[in-house]
Motif scaffolding. Structure first.
Motif, PDB file in Angstrom:
ATOM      1  N   MET B 406       7.000  64.388   6.540  1.00 52.13           N
ATOM      2  CA  MET B 406       5.984  63.625   6.188  1.00 52.13           C
ATOM      3  C   MET B 406       5.323  62.511   7.079  1.00 52.13           C
ATOM      4  O   MET B 406       4.379  62.212   7.095  1.00 52.13           O
ATOM      5  CB  MET B 406       6.452  62.971   4.613  1.00 52.13           C
ATOM      6  CG  MET B 406       6.581  63.768   3.787  1.00 52.13           C
ATOM      7  SD  MET B 406       6.894  63.283   2.020  1.00 52.13           S
ATOM      8  CE  MET B 406       8.460  63.147   2.052  1.00 52.13           C
ATOM      9  N   LEU B 416      -2.500  58.830   4.650  1.00 51.40           N
ATOM     10  CA  LEU B 416      -1.623  59.175   3.601  1.00 51.40           C
ATOM     11  C   LEU B 416      -1.890  60.474   3.229  1.00 51.40           C
ATOM     12  O   LEU B 416      -1.182  61.198   2.857  1.00 51.40           O
ATOM     13  CB  LEU B 416      -1.643  58.095   2.436  1.00 51.40           C
ATOM     14  CG  LEU B 416      -0.804  56.827   2.500  1.00 51.40           C
ATOM     15  CD1 LEU B 416      -0.988  56.199   1.233  1.00 51.40           C
ATOM     16  CD2 LEU B 416       0.803  57.492   2.444  1.00 51.40           C
ATOM     17  N   ILE B 419      -0.204  63.433   4.457  1.00 55.16           N
ATOM     18  CA  ILE B 419       1.038  63.774   3.960  1.00 55.16           C
ATOM     19  C   ILE B 419       0.882  64.934   2.749  1.00 55.16           C
ATOM     20  O   ILE B 419       1.582  65.725   2.733  1.00 55.16           O
ATOM     21  CB  ILE B 419       1.949  62.529   3.532  1.00 55.16           C
ATOM     22  CG1 ILE B 419       1.990  61.445   4.295  1.00 55.16           C
ATOM     23  CG2 ILE B 419       3.259  62.966   2.719  1.00 55.16           C
ATOM     24  CD1 ILE B 419       2.878  60.260   4.244  1.00 55.16           C
ATOM     25  N   TYR B 420      -0.083  64.489   1.669  1.00 56.54           N
ATOM     26  CA  TYR B 420      -0.015  65.587   0.683  1.00 56.54           C
ATOM     27  C   TYR B 420      -0.644  66.692   1.173  1.00 56.54           C
ATOM     28  O   TYR B 420      -0.181  67.840   0.624  1.00 56.54           O
ATOM     29  CB  TYR B 420      -1.267  64.761  -0.346  1.00 56.54           C
ATOM     30  CG  TYR B 420      -0.793  63.504  -0.874  1.00 56.54           C
ATOM     31  CD1 TYR B 420      -1.350  62.422  -0.636  1.00 56.54           C
ATOM     32  CD2 TYR B 420       0.656  63.361  -1.435  1.00 56.54           C
ATOM     33  CE1 TYR B 420      -1.002  61.152  -1.063  1.00 56.54           C
ATOM     34  CE2 TYR B 420       0.948  62.211  -1.896  1.00 56.54           C
ATOM     35  CZ  TYR B 420       0.198  60.942  -1.632  1.00 56.54           C
ATOM     36  OH  TYR B 420       0.805  59.887  -1.976  1.00 56.54           O
ATOM     37  N   LEU B 423       2.267  68.945   2.390  1.00 58.49           N
ATOM     38  CA  LEU B 423       3.254  69.382   1.201  1.00 58.49           C
ATOM     39  C   LEU B 423       2.609  70.481   0.651  1.00 58.49           C
ATOM     40  O   LEU B 423       3.102  71.583   0.368  1.00 58.49           O
ATOM     41  CB  LEU B 423       3.642  68.253   0.338  1.00 58.49           C
ATOM     42  CG  LEU B 423       4.346  67.158   0.850  1.00 58.49           C
ATOM     43  CD1 LEU B 423       4.495  66.168  -0.058  1.00 58.49           C
ATOM     44  CD2 LEU B 423       5.841  67.783   1.364  1.00 58.49           C
TER      45      LEU B 423
ATOM     46  N   THR C  95      10.488  66.014  -4.036  1.00 54.18           N
ATOM     47  CA  THR C  95       9.750  65.958  -2.856  1.00 54.18           C
ATOM     48  C   THR C  95       8.275  65.266  -3.399  1.00 54.18           C
ATOM     49  O   THR C  95       7.683  64.324  -2.782  1.00 54.18           O
ATOM     50  CB  THR C  95       9.457  67.036  -1.934  1.00 54.18           C
ATOM     51  OG1 THR C  95      10.881  67.357  -1.661  1.00 54.18           O
ATOM     52  CG2 THR C  95       8.808  66.640  -0.571  1.00 54.18           C
ATOM     53  N   CYS C  98       8.517  61.943  -4.413  1.00 51.84           N
ATOM     54  CA  CYS C  98       8.574  60.971  -3.596  1.00 51.84           C
ATOM     55  C   CYS C  98       7.242  60.589  -2.965  1.00 51.84           C
ATOM     56  O   CYS C  98       6.823  59.496  -2.520  1.00 51.84           O
ATOM     57  CB  CYS C  98       9.550  61.587  -2.226  1.00 51.84           C
ATOM     58  SG  CYS C  98       9.619  60.889  -0.874  1.00 51.84           S
ATOM     59  N   ALA C  99       6.547  61.726  -2.692  1.00 54.06           N
ATOM     60  CA  ALA C  99       5.223  61.815  -2.021  1.00 54.06           C
ATOM     61  C   ALA C  99       4.164  60.904  -2.863  1.00 54.06           C
ATOM     62  O   ALA C  99       3.427  60.027  -2.442  1.00 54.06           O
ATOM     63  CB  ALA C  99       4.718  63.071  -1.684  1.00 54.06           C
ATOM     64  N   ILE C 102       4.846  57.122  -2.532  1.00 55.20           N
ATOM     65  CA  ILE C 102       4.676  56.433  -1.230  1.00 55.20           C
ATOM     66  C   ILE C 102       3.405  55.612  -1.409  1.00 55.20           C
ATOM     67  O   ILE C 102       3.198  54.753  -0.761  1.00 55.20           O
ATOM     68  CB  ILE C 102       4.390  57.721  -0.117  1.00 55.20           C
ATOM     69  CG1 ILE C 102       5.747  58.326  -0.045  1.00 55.20           C
ATOM     70  CG2 ILE C 102       3.961  57.075   1.157  1.00 55.20           C
ATOM     71  CD1 ILE C 102       5.688  59.280   1.204  1.00 55.20           C
ATOM     72  N   THR C 103       2.331  56.266  -2.342  1.00 52.26           N
ATOM     73  CA  THR C 103       1.141  55.534  -2.111  1.00 52.26           C
ATOM     74  C   THR C 103       1.460  54.035  -2.818  1.00 52.26           C
ATOM     75  O   THR C 103       0.812  53.003  -2.507  1.00 52.26           O
ATOM     76  CB  THR C 103       0.130  56.010  -3.330  1.00 52.26           C
ATOM     77  OG1 THR C 103       0.780  57.014  -3.990  1.00 52.26           O
ATOM     78  CG2 THR C 103      -1.111  56.674  -2.538  1.00 52.26           C
ATOM     79  N   ILE C 107       6.695  54.105   2.500  1.00 54.25           N
ATOM     80  CA  ILE C 107       7.662  55.313   2.642  1.00 54.25           C
ATOM     81  C   ILE C 107       9.230  55.239   2.589  1.00 54.25           C
ATOM     82  O   ILE C 107       9.988  56.280   2.399  1.00 54.25           O
ATOM     83  CB  ILE C 107       7.111  56.105   4.147  1.00 54.25           C
ATOM     84  CG1 ILE C 107       7.721  57.505   4.046  1.00 54.25           C
ATOM     85  CG2 ILE C 107       7.780  55.381   5.202  1.00 54.25           C
ATOM     86  CD1 ILE C 107       7.080  58.232   5.094  1.00 54.25           C
TER      87      ILE C 107
END
Lengths: 337, 507, 159
Positions: B406, B416, B419-420, B423, C95, C98-99, C102-103, C107
């Motif tokens: 990530m 950001l 990151i999505y 995934l 996961t 978690c992601a 993060i926003t 992190i």
């Protein structure tokens, strides 16, 4: 009783009002950064904007103009739009500055980009990058007049390379077409660096690069500058290439091409919604920056022209530039629908 | 002969610069960080170097450059370790090494695979650096001859080398390539200035980086596939037996054809701006498979399948410095970051750089010899260490790998959203692997698609719509013919063996 | 509770995925048509290649669907079952959470929780040990990235 009370009340109110006003103004006028500051470079490392950002960064650091730490971050994706959107999203934050060019107001004219340039606070334009008409050294034109004559005889036959499409190089090419009554074929490359190499290799006949972008190729004898689109010749008289200096390049007006000025401003923008003292703090800083040795060295090395515009002067410049841009885009059919 | 002596003289001057205590210290540091970056699936050479770059602002340019290039070589090597042991490329250029390197490891030949990989890398790197030492100016001039049609011809050749890479189901390969091409069109279009295929999502204006797809589809995808059966991602236990290493090094000359061919592909891809180590390694693997007498062995542990991509990607990485230094045009993605560094330190890349900054240039070139040798030695010694680290139970290492992926995805563009995306690509990659859709053609198509299309359209602008421009210059004629041959040859070969065997049967 | 004793045959999975990719192809075509798809004097427009790619993708997916249908009988092996769902959701869900976190939280905090969750689920360490590990690793990452390398990773409301 009532009369006295009213007068007393009014004068009391007046005193309170004056007291409040004079108590609050000194606080704002003395504003200085309270947190670490972020300089957002709207390009990749090493690009022109990056060097611009770093030059200002070192000028500030070496001369202690700002007490807090300053970090340079890169948000260069999508022609730097990423950085501008980031600044836009941070409205009211006086600790973030974006370093860019005229892309801030030019790009939104042609594409939907996710920010409105009016939402950002213009801080300053600090230096201008000139545009030069360069040709490949093997081509038979020695002057702008010969170049344009060849173009007139051969509509769309002369190929001009530039960085990206509908960006500064393209706009400048269109401007030349309009003023000289010729038609070129414009070939968009990824950026000025690629356009420089393509010109050196002879794959295009001309390009409209900034001085720094073509310097190495000029020094190697592969490309030749014809004229610079500036009201006066460039100031650096030191020899840079092939026995010539920047000041040896004639202006376009001198050479018979009616373009008085087309320049690329290096600009600084801040988020919208700032309080008065915050903007003026940074304006002061920038005014001090242009007096520093670091700035002067940067400007001279990069072949830029240092010229600071802040406040109303900068706003007027933006309006003017946007207007010219809109005209050209409208004529070329590029305006955003 | 004079020329060679001249260059050697300059080179020895460079060695005296490179061998200073400070520079060697930073070289070692760079190699170590590079190997670490390479081993971690989320970080590759390009974003690893990009992350380190701002830190070098205060250093001497030559020291900074030595460190960063050492990171580059280290990252390529580190990536091979995870490729071989875990079937996950730690660095995108190490992707083809998974094809035969991991099967070798599964057969208990992990040491051999790694020894092969590292030593071929060294050979490739040496050849690339030699090219830089002796041929920089002439190659630079050669580089200038590449205009849009020539670039398109190169990309066609790269695609052609990869046809037939997909495995037994050609339709799935076609689908993968199309998806890769489609993904590559997302974002700002250079030729028209329009924003394409973003469907209103502003974050897509910057396009989809191939690193994202590699981290997601291949890295996270592999994680998911392994986890499906609740297997631990333990990888293969590998003890580096010095005798095995020595034996492997001795046998390397046997593959001289593959070495030379791969080095040639690598150098070429490195010298050409816009294509780098990743394309070089994939193309080299494709060619190796094509031209090998033993095609069936590929994908199951063929040694040539490890030698070829490794030689090529290191040759590409080193020779990518050539156009970067002499033309100011990066020869690879990581070289683009290094170019940024050059400009940041105030150097002016171009034909005059060799003349105006000989200490810097030759110090750097000398450091490339030293750096690659050092990197190979360090990685041979430390491979068991990294292999051991990666044997930590999945309970600990799994989430760390995910988090690093990530972070790596974020670091590509400080976004950001990426990151999505990564995934999501992870899930997508899981489905691909599960249903036998090949990922490598997708990645290649993603890297090349936009560039190839851009070159094509630039060529059309230059020729006013005439397709004949691709056969105008000698250079593009040669390249296009090679591409056609590369496409057609295997079919002919296959048919000719069928014909000859049928003739033999008849007799 | 979810019934997790099902299984999905390869046939169904192949078919579904091919249809999914067909939809993607359709989206590509739709996106391409919004642009200039013609081929003028100066070459193909911005939408030309996306359109071509989208069309070929759709065609290939259709062929794949046909092939899958044709080989229906040989594709009856189970490819995906309840156990797989359980194992995968054991990674995917944490996961994803978690992601998503993060926003807002940056992190480091979600990473700590992710680590804690995995260690808790898969090993028998005590809560104190888990907490120690879950703070140590993100701190190490912070020191590495934010301090040593000076890259500001997303911090959410932490900073």
């Amino acid at each position: 009783m009532k009369f006295v009370n009213k007068v007393q009340f009014c004068s009391l109110a007046a005193m309170v009002a004056v007291g409040v006003c004079s108590a609050s103004t000194p606080g704002l006028a003395d504003w200085a950064p309270e947190k670490d500051v972020e300089f957002v470079a709207t390009s990749k490392p090493g690009g022109g904007t990056d060097r611009f950002t770093r030059a200002i960064h070192s000028a500030i650091k070496n001369n202690n103009l700002v007490k807090k730490d300053i970090r340079v971050v890169y948000q260069g994706a999508a022609n730097g739009t990423q950085g501008l959107v980031y600044i836009d999203q941070n409205a009211g934050n006086p600790h973030k500055l974006a370093f860019a060019t005229s892309q801030v107001w030019m790009l939104p004219l042609t594409s939907k980009l996710g920010y409105d340039r009016k939402d950002l606070t213009p801080l300053a334009a600090m230096a201008f990058d000139e545009f030069i008409i360069w040709v490949n050294a093997d081509r038979p034109y020695d002057t702008v007049a010969e170049f344009l004559e060849a173009a007139r005889k051969n509509p769309k036959g002369i190929k001009v390379g530039g960085g990206k499409s509908k960006d500064a190089d393209h706009v400048f090419t269109k401007l030349i077409e309009a003023r000289a009554g010729v038609q070129f074929t414009y070939v968009p490359y990824k950026g000025g660096a690629e356009a420089a190499v393509q010109l050196a290799g002879g794959h295009v006949d001309a390009n409209t690069n900034n001085p720094a972008e073509n310097l190495a190729q000029w020094q190697a004898g592969k490309v030749v500058p014809l004229c610079v689109a500036s009201p006066t010749r460039m100031v650096n008289t030191g020899v840079v290439a092939q026995g010539k200096s920047w000041a040896d390049i004639p202006t376009c007006i001198e050479s018979g091409l009616d373009i008085k000025s087309f320049r690329f401003p290096r600009t600084v923008f801040m988020p919208g919604g700032l309080k008065d003292g915050q903007l003026s703090f940074w304006q002061d800083v920038m005014q001090q920056v242009v007096e520093t040795e670091e700035w002067k060295a940067y400007v001279s090395k990069s072949g830029l022209t240092s010229a600071l515009k802040v406040g109303d002067e900068f706003d007027a410049f933006i309006e003017d530039s946007e207007g010219v841009g809109t005209q050209i885009f409208e004529r070329a059919g590029w305006l955003k629908k | 002969m004079d020329f060679i002596f001249d260059q050697l003289g300059l080179l020895s001057g460079g060695f005296s610069v490179a061998l200073s205590g400070q520079n060697m210290a930073f070289l070692l540091f760079g190699v170590a960080i590079g190997i670490l970056v390479g081993v971690l699936p989320g970080l590759g050479a390009a974003n690893g170097v990009a992350i380190l770059l701002p830190l070098t602002f205060g250093l001497e340019p030559v020291t900074a450059m030595i460190m960063l290039t050492a990171t580059y070589w280290g990252a390529l090597l580190g990536g091979s370790i995870t490729s071989i042991l875990f079937n996950i490329p730690g660095e995108p250029a190490a992707l083809p090494t998974t094809f035969d390197g991991h099967p070798m490891a599964l057969q208990g030949k992990a040491s051999e695979a790694m020894a092969l990989a590292f030593t071929s890398s060294a050979v490739g790197a040496m050849i690339g650096t030699l090219l830089l030492t002796f041929a920089a100016s002439s190659i630079a001039d050669f580089g200038l001859r590449f205009g849009a049609p020539e670039y398109f011809a190169i990309y066609t050749l790269a695609f052609a080398s990869f046809i037939g890479m997909g495995g037994p189901e050609p339709i799935k390969t076609l689908i993968a390539i199309m998806i890769g091409l489609g993904l590559s069109t997302i974002g700002l279009d250079t030729v028209s200035g329009d924003v394409r295929m973003t469907f209103g999502l502003l974050d897509l204006i910057k396009g989809i980086s191939f690193m994202l797809v590699v981290i997601g589809m291949i890295g996270i995808g592999e994680l998911l596939i392994t986890m499906e059966r609740n297997l631990e991602l333990r990888g293969v236990v590998a003890r580096m037996d010095p005798r095995v290493i020595f034996r492997t090094i001795i046998t390397l000359p046997r593959y001289w054809v593959a070495l030379i061919r791969s080095a040639a592909v690598g150098c070429w891809m490195g010298v050409l701006p816009g294509s780098g180590a990743t394309i070089a390694s994939m193309m080299s693997y494709g060619f190796a498979r094509r031209f090998s007498s033993n095609r069936e062995a590929f994908g199951k542990g063929a040694r040539e399948g490890v030698v070829s991509p490794e030689t090529a990607d290191h040759a590409a990485a080193t020779s990518a410095m050539l156009p970067t230094l002499t033309l100011g045009i990066p020869g690879s993605g990581t070289a683009a970051v290094l170019l940024g560094g050059l400009l940041m330190w105030g150097l002016q890349p171009g034909p005059m750089l060799f003349v105006s900054q000989p200490d810097f240039v030759w110090g750097l070139i000398a450091s490339m010899y030293l750096g690659n040798v050092t990197a190979v030695v360090v990685v041979l010694l430390s491979a068991p260490l990294f292999a051991a680290i990666l044997r930590i139970p999945f309970a600990y290492i799994g989430p760390v790998i995910l988090v690093v992926c990530m972070i790596g995805a974020f670091a590509i563009a400080m976004s950001l959203f990426d990151i999505y995306m990564t995934l999501l690509f992870g899930l997508f990659g899981y489905l691909f692997k599960k249903l036998d859709y090949p990922i490598a053609p997708l990645v290649l198509a993603l890297i090349l698609g936009d560039q190839a299309e851009e070159s094509f359209r630039q060529s059309m602008i230059l020729s006013n719509g005439g397709v004949g421009i691709f056969w105008d210059s000698t250079l593009s004629k040669i390249l296009m013919t090679c591409s056609v041959l590369a496409l057609v040859a295997p079919i002919i070969l296959k048919n000719s063996t069928r014909i000859t065997s049928r003739l033999r049967d008849q007799n | 509770m979810l019934r997790l004793d099902f299984d999905v045959k390869r046939f169904g999975a192949e078919l579904a995925f091919a249809f999914f990719l067909l939809l993607i192809g359709g989206a590509a075509v739709a996106g391409a048509l919004q642009m200039n798809v013609g081929w003028k004097d100066d070459g193909p427009g911005a939408g030309f290649f996306p359109l071509l790619v989208g069309l070929v993708l759709c065609a290939a997916c259709v062929v794949q669907i046909v092939l899958t249908l044709k080989h229906r009988r040989t594709l009856q092996t189970p490819i995906f079952d309840g156990e797989a769902v359980r194992n995968l959701s054991g990674i995917v869900v944490p996961t994803a959470l978690c992601a998503a976190a993060i926003t807002v939280a940056g992190i480091y905090l979600p990473a700590a929780f992710l680590l804690a969750y995995f260690v808790h689920r898969r090993t028998k360490r005590s809560p104190i040990e888990i907490a120690a590990i879950a703070t140590a690793v993100p701190t190490a990452l912070y020191l590495l990235f934010d301090v040593a390398l000076e890259i500001k990773l997303p911090g959410g409301w932490l900073y």
